[in-house]
Design an enzyme around this catalytic site. Sequence first.
Site, short mmCIF file in Angstrom:
data_model
loop_
_atom_site.label_atom_id
_atom_site.label_comp_id
_atom_site.label_asym_id
_atom_site.label_seq_id
_atom_site.Cartn_x
_atom_site.Cartn_y
_atom_site.Cartn_z
N GLU A 34 0.86 -1.17 0.00
CA GLU A 34 0.00 0.00 0.00
C GLU A 34 0.91 1.23 0.00
O GLU A 34 1.81 1.32 0.84
CB GLU A 34 -0.89 0.00 1.25
CG GLU A 34 -1.80 1.20 1.24
CD GLU A 34 -2.82 1.25 2.38
OE1 GLU A 34 -2.89 0.30 3.19
OE2 GLU A 34 -3.54 2.27 2.44
N ARG A 260 4.97 -13.20 9.55
CA ARG A 260 5.66 -11.93 9.33
C ARG A 260 7.09 -12.03 9.84
O ARG A 260 7.37 -12.78 10.75
CB ARG A 260 5.03 -10.79 10.14
CG ARG A 260 3.60 -10.57 10.06
CD ARG A 260 3.15 -9.50 11.05
NE ARG A 260 3.54 -8.17 10.61
CZ ARG A 260 2.88 -7.49 9.68
NH1 ARG A 260 1.83 -8.01 9.08
NH2 ARG A 260 3.28 -6.29 9.34
N LYS A 270 3.96 0.50 10.82
CA LYS A 270 3.98 1.72 10.02
C LYS A 270 3.58 2.93 10.86
O LYS A 270 4.14 4.01 10.71
CB LYS A 270 3.00 1.61 8.85
CG LYS A 270 3.59 0.97 7.61
CD LYS A 270 2.58 1.04 6.46
CE LYS A 270 3.01 0.14 5.32
NZ LYS A 270 1.94 -0.06 4.34
P1 ATP Z 1 -0.62 -1.97 6.64
O1 ATP Z 1 -1.36 -2.94 5.76
O2 ATP Z 1 -0.97 -2.05 8.07
O3 ATP Z 1 -0.55 -0.59 6.12
P2 ATP Z 1 1.66 -3.61 5.98
O4 ATP Z 1 2.94 -3.65 6.72
O5 ATP Z 1 0.85 -4.83 5.82
O6 ATP Z 1 0.87 -2.43 6.66
P3 ATP Z 1 1.56 -3.34 3.11
O7 ATP Z 1 2.02 -2.23 2.27
O8 ATP Z 1 0.15 -3.75 3.04
O9 ATP Z 1 1.97 -2.98 4.59
O10 ATP Z 1 2.50 -4.61 2.87
C1 ATP Z 1 2.81 -5.10 1.59
C2 ATP Z 1 3.11 -6.55 1.66
O11 ATP Z 1 4.21 -6.78 2.54
C3 ATP Z 1 1.93 -7.34 2.19
O12 ATP Z 1 1.79 -8.50 1.39
C4 ATP Z 1 2.34 -7.68 3.58
O13 ATP Z 1 1.78 -8.89 3.99
C5 ATP Z 1 3.86 -7.77 3.48
N1 ATP Z 1 4.47 -7.48 4.77
C6 ATP Z 1 4.30 -6.38 5.52
N2 ATP Z 1 4.98 -6.46 6.68
C7 ATP Z 1 5.61 -7.66 6.66
C8 ATP Z 1 6.49 -8.35 7.57
N3 ATP Z 1 6.83 -7.81 8.74
N4 ATP Z 1 6.95 -9.56 7.21
C9 ATP Z 1 6.62 -10.09 6.02
N5 ATP Z 1 5.81 -9.51 5.13
C10 ATP Z 1 5.30 -8.30 5.43
#
Ligand code: ATP
Length: 558
Positions: A34, A260, A270
């Site tokens: 995102e 994760r 974030k």
């Molecule tokens: P949010 O959705 O709360 O804004 P997010 O960390 O999930 O935060 P995204 O931009 O949606 O951010 O993440 C993009 C991709 O990265 C998603 O597929 C998510 O699952 C993956 N991702 C995010 N944080 C992690 C992590 N700590 N370990 C592994 N994959 C992650």
Amino acid sequence: MDTSPARTNFIRDIIDADLAGRRHTTVATRFPPEPNGYLHVGHAKSICLNFGIARDYGGTCNLRFDDTNPEKESEEFEQSIADDVRWLGFDWADRYYHASDYFEQLHAYAVQLIQDGKAYVDSLTADEIRRYRGTLTEPGRDSPYRTRPVAENLELFARMRAGEFADGTHVLRAKIDMAAANINLRDPTLYRIRKTTHHRTGGDWYIYPMYDYTHSISDALEHITHSLCTLEFEDHRPLYDWVLEQLPVPSRPQQIEFARLEVNYTITSKRKLHALVHEGLVSGWDDPRLPTLKGLRRRGCPPEALRDFCERVGVTKKQTIIDVGVLENCIREQLDRSAPRVMAVLDPVKLVIENYPEGLVEDMAAQNHPKDESFGTRTVPFSRELYVERDDFMEDPPKKFFRLGPGREVRLRYGYLVTCTNFIKNDAGEVVEIRCTYDPATRGGNAPDGRQVKGTIHWVSAAHAVDTEVRLYDRLFDVEDPGAAADFRAHLNPHSMTVVSDAKLEPMLANAAPETRFQFERLGYFCADRVDHQPGRPVYNRTVTLKDTWAKVADKKG
Ligand code: ATP
Ligand code: MG
């Protein structure tokens, strides 16, 4: 790129079985950030997993921006994410997509769900919807609007799209089951009204689709075979599947969840990263102490090291916390191979060689990499007055101190053997000058008579030294799990950055390009700062020390 064969994991096992069973003939993955923040080390795991699988199976990986929350998203974030993915070493070729590319199609599918009696416009307030939803132990209740006739739903949805209603007055919901054990299936919202401009579609839309609805359809439209996401989406999978089962989508992707990446002494939320940046607790998104990819890059972490780290931590369904020391070791190993060695003095004190001719300058040959001859050699100027490290001298050293002290002989790396004759202190009692004599027969560092000299220290010629700012970074937090604390701000490590303003470097370091990485012999790995390092005004960042100093502390405690 990485030379070691990719480790297998449960996702690769699933893919192997799908290919063997002819359920798929190719593999298509995607990385779906995102654009509402900067990528961090956790995202690196997802990037390496998705792009790594595509690479190893001869498949494809799309970069897709999940841009369905216009208030929080921006072009700046999108650009920075794309840059970071490229920096990490991956290429989406021409597969650069946005969920917003599909807004028309998503809308058409929503209309179809309404026509099929599978979606309805709800006019309860957000609070009421929450109350009707029930709890983990109590079923939800049907909204009074759930039985709205199809024609009325179509009309209201059209007026929502046309911008006739204020935010929050109506939503479009899937008609699934208000008594479902899985709360995600209790008539989830598919669309909400947001009268906000979107960084790509501008003012075209007054309604925006929700994540779960958008994600499943986007995957299907892009013919994704394996949609890899983190464990918190496990409970959303039935909804992901429900959406795809109701609609004539062109393919049937499969969602697979993995744990994760979490790293100790670090936060990856974030929201908390935003707080650190916006409250000025760090210098920006690229502060070298942050776990953002921009921060790691500026700190000097090579992308190869980060890929190696993601490979080593592996992919499982079990949530664990990885020691940040593992990442630091990956960085050390990579830099040990790739960083040329140079000499720099961070806490300088003058060393005067009394019997060395005034005005003489000798070019001493120095190896750029003691373990790899292909790095070649360079020359380093040697003269009568040098700088050495303050802590390489002791006024009254113990027996086992093999460096400088009155009467002690030491080797100047690539230089000569010198013997300390005297030292001078200022009024404050600090040593300001060390005096010594050299043995002219020991050029290069060895005594022709074979006498043993244990200690070797580094130095820089005073007349040739380049004055430099060096930033010594350490962990940003001083507790293992700052995210679990009532306020993570209370656990910022007060020593996470020390600025040395008068470090002395050997001359060639003045003109190194930004982001060039070196080992400063005996001190650690350093990188010319991407932002502030300029010709005539060098600035170096310490990426990591040579040894894991935190492990030592832990050992002592234990
Ligand atoms: P949010 O959705 O709360 O804004 P997010 O960390 O999930 O935060 P995204 O931009 O949606 O951010 O993440 C993009 C991709 O990265 C998603 O597929 C998510 O699952 C993956 N991702 C995010 N944080 C992690 C992590 N700590 N370990 C592994 N994959 C992650
Ligand atoms: Mg997310």
